[in-house]
Design an enzyme around this catalytic site. Structure first.
Site, PDB file in Angstrom:
ATOM      1  N   HIS A 118      19.362 -60.002 -21.682  1.00 44.26           N
ATOM      2  CA  HIS A 118      19.066 -60.815 -22.865  1.00 44.26           C
ATOM      3  C   HIS A 118      18.508 -59.918 -23.963  1.00 44.26           C
ATOM      4  O   HIS A 118      17.650 -59.057 -23.708  1.00 44.26           O
ATOM      5  CB  HIS A 118      18.088 -61.935 -22.504  1.00 44.26           C
ATOM      6  CG  HIS A 118      18.752 -63.031 -21.725  1.00 44.26           C
ATOM      7  ND1 HIS A 118      18.189 -63.639 -20.634  1.00 44.26           N
ATOM      8  CD2 HIS A 118      19.970 -63.609 -21.911  1.00 44.26           C
ATOM      9  CE1 HIS A 118      19.028 -64.559 -20.182  1.00 44.26           C
ATOM     10  NE2 HIS A 118      20.116 -64.567 -20.933  1.00 44.26           N
ATOM     11  N   GLU A 121      14.842 -59.098 -24.503  1.00 44.87           N
ATOM     12  CA  GLU A 121      14.131 -58.709 -23.279  1.00 44.87           C
ATOM     13  C   GLU A 121      14.306 -57.214 -23.020  1.00 44.87           C
ATOM     14  O   GLU A 121      14.507 -56.782 -21.892  1.00 44.87           O
ATOM     15  CB  GLU A 121      14.650 -59.548 -22.104  1.00 44.87           C
ATOM     16  CG  GLU A 121      14.427 -61.047 -22.323  1.00 44.87           C
ATOM     17  CD  GLU A 121      15.003 -61.929 -21.221  1.00 44.87           C
ATOM     18  OE1 GLU A 121      15.496 -61.396 -20.213  1.00 44.87           O
ATOM     19  OE2 GLU A 121      14.971 -63.160 -21.392  1.00 44.87           O
ATOM     20  N   HIS A 262      14.515 -59.861 -15.928  1.00 46.56           N
ATOM     21  CA  HIS A 262      14.443 -60.617 -17.174  1.00 46.56           C
ATOM     22  C   HIS A 262      12.978 -60.693 -17.591  1.00 46.56           C
ATOM     23  O   HIS A 262      12.095 -60.262 -16.863  1.00 46.56           O
ATOM     24  CB  HIS A 262      14.984 -62.038 -16.954  1.00 46.56           C
ATOM     25  CG  HIS A 262      16.469 -62.088 -16.775  1.00 46.56           C
ATOM     26  ND1 HIS A 262      17.325 -62.435 -17.788  1.00 46.56           N
ATOM     27  CD2 HIS A 262      17.248 -61.810 -15.701  1.00 46.56           C
ATOM     28  CE1 HIS A 262      18.574 -62.374 -17.341  1.00 46.56           C
ATOM     29  NE2 HIS A 262      18.564 -62.000 -16.080  1.00 46.56           N
ATOM     30  N   GLU A 321      11.189 -62.104 -13.355  1.00 50.60           N
ATOM     31  CA  GLU A 321      10.778 -62.412 -14.732  1.00 50.60           C
ATOM     32  C   GLU A 321       9.511 -61.617 -15.034  1.00 50.60           C
ATOM     33  O   GLU A 321       8.408 -62.015 -14.657  1.00 50.60           O
ATOM     34  CB  GLU A 321      10.521 -63.914 -14.899  1.00 50.60           C
ATOM     35  CG  GLU A 321      11.761 -64.786 -14.723  1.00 50.60           C
ATOM     36  CD  GLU A 321      12.673 -64.808 -15.946  1.00 50.60           C
ATOM     37  OE1 GLU A 321      12.353 -64.158 -16.968  1.00 50.60           O
ATOM     38  OE2 GLU A 321      13.721 -65.479 -15.874  1.00 50.60           O
TER      39      GLU A 321
END
Ligand SMILES: [Zn+2]
Length: 351
Positions: A118, A121, A262, A321
């Site tokens: 992303h 990110e 991520h 994450e």
């Protein structure tokens, strides 16, 4: 007065620290730079204070405060190459930029780490690139790292690593859209005329690369139906060259498990529709212990890369994450990300 011409990949922080001044000094000397996170675009001339020394290498501390795009990945690539490990190009982005992969280790077991899916990110790319560099350095010097012998680890495992799946998107978040950007018209349209891209997570065509994997149909129903800064899954599964590159690479290397990085949330997703193998639970517990992150079974969504991997292979896949806050996390978040994820990524090599 000293003039500096902005290069591709530059940000206010990078230029400032490379010249041993503060980002705020650049703002004060350049009326067109309105704040420290403003964009500077390739070819733009900016003024440096008289006393600024010429371009120098960042110290470790300064590097912690800087963003990370394809230019920085290229610099790491050269450092890694000097240590004897060459990157391979597994595909090209929409804008024709390389998607790099590295392989390290000779073991039978294979794992695949990926990041920079992303656009906002980019910390995950910085983390994986620096983690790889450290691993290679410690193999060369036979040093231990957090109690691990990398030389021994890489006799038992083959690590495949792609730190930056979405170089075009990351460049957009870091430098914005400029006059001769080849996708300027489309990007501005997708972004509803807005000129900031903090929230942009898609690739340069407005397709979310982690939202377009087989299993896409269901997810597509509840998502934007046209190119959008996030969550548009594309006209059909795997429509984008970046996703295709990863798909083909994973099919070729056949990893035993995958970790996709991520941001953000400090959590690890480890399941998909109960299709994951039973050992995934024990594996995620080890990753959590190593990082202080929390395990969550599933995000109840489809069409992500790790979802597809679990469904397609019935092997283990994890989404990490990293960090906490709002994307894009500030550069300073990298300290926490590094601290918690080095031990996680090392543990990931011994699962
Ligand atoms: Zn993400």
């Amino acid at each position: 007065m000293v003039t500096y011409t902005v290069r591709k990949g530059d940000t206010v922080s990078l230029i400032a620290y490379k010249h041993r001044i503060r980002p705020i000094d650049l703002v004060m000397h350049n009326p067109m730079i309105r704040f420290e996170l403003d964009y500077v675009v390739p070819g733009q001339n900016i003024t440096l204070p008289e006393h600024a020394p010429s371009n120098s290498k960042l110290t470790e501390e300064e590097d912690l405060l800087c963003e990370f795009g394809l230019q920085q990945l290229e610099e790491d690539r050269l450092s890694i190459e000097q240590l004897g490990i060459k990157a391979s190009v597994i595909g090209f982005s929409v804008m024709g930029q390389p998607i790099y992969a590295w392989t390290i280790g000779t073991g039978k077991k294979k794992c695949f780490y990926s990041g920079g899916w992303h656009a906002n990110e980019w910390h995950t790319s910085k983390f994986l690139s620096r983690f790889l560099l450290q691993c290679v350095q410690k193999c060369v010097t036979s040093d231990h790292w957090h109690g691990y012998s990398l030389v021994e680890i890489f006799k038992n495992i083959q690590l495949h690593i792609v730190p930056m799946v979405n170089p075009d998107g990351i460049d957009l978040v870091l430098q914005g859209v400029y006059e001769d950007h080849p996708y300027k018209k489309q990007i501005v349209e997708i972004n509803q005329g807005m000129s900031r891209f903090n929230h942009w997570s898609a690739n340069i065509r407005g397709v979310d690369l982690n939202h377009q994997w087989p299993g896409w149909e269901k997810e597509a129903q509840g998502s934007p139906t046209k190119p959008w800064p996030r969550h548009y899954g594309g006209p059909h599964p795997l429509s984008e060259p970046e996703s295709i590159a990863i798909f083909q690479y994973v099919k070729k290397i056949k990893p035993d498990y995958v970790l996709a990085f991520h941001s953000q949330g400090q959590v690890i997703y480890w399941g998909y529709r109960n299709l994951e193998p039973p050992e995934s639970k024990e594996m995620v517990n080890k990753l959590c212990q190593a990082s202080s992150y929390s395990a969550i079974h599933t995000a109840e969504s489809d069409a992500g890369f790790k979802d597809w991997f679990i469904k397609d292979t019935r092997k283990s896949g994890f989404t990490i994450e990293v960090g906490t806050g709002t994307n894009p996390l500030p550069a300073q978040s990298f300290t926490e990300i590094w601290t918690n994820n080095v031990t996680l990524a090392l543990k990931g090599l011994t699962l």
